[in-house]
Design a protein around this motif. Sequence first.
Motif, short mmCIF file in Angstrom:
data_model
loop_
_atom_site.label_atom_id
_atom_site.label_comp_id
_atom_site.label_asym_id
_atom_site.label_seq_id
_atom_site.Cartn_x
_atom_site.Cartn_y
_atom_site.Cartn_z
N PHE A 73 0.82 -1.22 0.00
CA PHE A 73 0.00 0.00 0.00
C PHE A 73 0.85 1.26 0.00
O PHE A 73 0.32 2.37 -0.02
CB PHE A 73 -1.01 0.01 1.16
N VAL A 74 2.17 1.12 0.00
CA VAL A 74 3.06 2.28 -0.11
C VAL A 74 3.89 2.14 -1.38
O VAL A 74 4.52 1.10 -1.60
CB VAL A 74 3.97 2.41 1.12
N CYS A 75 3.86 3.17 -2.21
CA CYS A 75 4.66 3.16 -3.44
C CYS A 75 5.73 4.22 -3.32
O CYS A 75 5.75 5.01 -2.38
CB CYS A 75 3.78 3.46 -4.65
N HIS A 76 6.66 4.23 -4.26
CA HIS A 76 7.63 5.32 -4.38
C HIS A 76 7.32 6.08 -5.66
O HIS A 76 7.39 5.53 -6.75
CB HIS A 76 9.06 4.78 -4.36
N LEU A 77 6.93 7.34 -5.47
CA LEU A 77 6.51 8.19 -6.57
C LEU A 77 7.69 9.04 -6.99
O LEU A 77 8.25 9.78 -6.18
CB LEU A 77 5.35 9.09 -6.08
#
Lengths: 231, 231
Positions: free
Chosen positions: B34-38
């Motif tokens: 649920f956490v991405c790197h943008l």
Amino acid sequence: MNGLSATERTRHRRLRENGRTDRAALYEVLRAGFVCHLGVVSGGVPMVVPTVYGFDADHLYVHGSVASRSLTTEEPAGSPSAPAGGSAGTVCVTVTHVDGLVLARSVFEHGVNYRSAMVYGVPRRLEGEEKTAALRILTEHAAPGQWDYARPPSRKELAATTVLAISLAEASVKVSSGPPGDGDGPDAELGLWAGVLPLATTWLPPVADPLLPEGVTVPDHIGGRAGTRLS
Amino acid sequence: MNGLSATERTRHRRLRENGRTDRAALYEVLRAGFVCHLGVVSGGVPMVVPTVYGFDADHLYVHGSVASRSLTTEEPAGSPSAPAGGSAGTVCVTVTHVDGLVLARSVFEHGVNYRSAMVYGVPRRLEGEEKTAALRILTEHAAPGQWDYARPPSRKELAATTVLAISLAEASVKVSSGPPGDGDGPDAELGLWAGVLPLATTWLPPVADPLLPEGVTVPDHIGGRAGTRLS
């Protein structure tokens, strides 16, 4: 060198209270993981690739050809004067540990507890002894004890490996922890449960290569990690 | 829409054998976190920020002012015709799950087992019902059951929230799994242990907000996650 420089890029405009600018906090975040997200600009477009890292007091080290391809696409191959990162050259390395979900009384106050470090710098390609030393740091950071246990890299393997050093001079750390912030606001009257659902990343017992002959025991530096927390 | 488009950016030049171009594999990777790197470009420099995401069949959704600041720094504030991402506008979103360390007989063959998705697109800022629907998707992806349990966002809170949609049309997935590759090479003669040290990310039991009055029980949609694997 106790403080980290707060440049325009790493000065936190939001969540300033979460910003930590001391070097110990940076090392702590870097120590708690071994995969970073490396951001580069290629043809004007950002590209974010996960890659293994290691670090020492002053530098972060990344390796692998994904990074090197990304870092050289903007310059003609073989151009000896081309900086590693093309025209601009600056990369951004982000290391993030997700510690849990913050479940508040309102959807709006929901959030994530995390520790994150961002490092900006122009990578320098290492060669010779510097390269070998950095590879050792990188290997030992991800897999402590393996540099001495496994067969060391041959000259040919070293030549096929790219290792980049990025200064830790321009870095910032953000940490968010603790319960939701609406426990003393009007939403506390709603009578809803609120708190944190924590996450843990843990090493599992080692799985032997199916091709391994019987009787080869797992060395302690590997087997001893089973059950311990990564972050 | 079964295949993912293989553009110049998402066609894998290395590790081609690891590239998976089917949509089911993409959803699988996106579902497992649920956490991405943008990654965005701001003033020619890449910036990689961790942020929460959600997704549906055709879009990835991210929110928060970190992203919106990053995406608007290249345009004067209040410019109504400015695209969300400045001059170029394309962002890169990377989601990575680290599954384990691959411990080979040689340092050179060491690696990481992982699943990773990269999505490239020009984000579109959502408003009105679209924004609320995306926020619901995002909330339910990170914290299933909370959209209906917690107090929904007020008009004011909605106005203070930025939600961006990024098309999943240009995406790629890379998966690396299994034992090291040197089990049938000359290094197998060394008699060293080799295999994988797996990692697991697990939800721990919920921790109540210290300000919570006694007698408020943890709802099943939260408590039931304890002990389950995130990825």
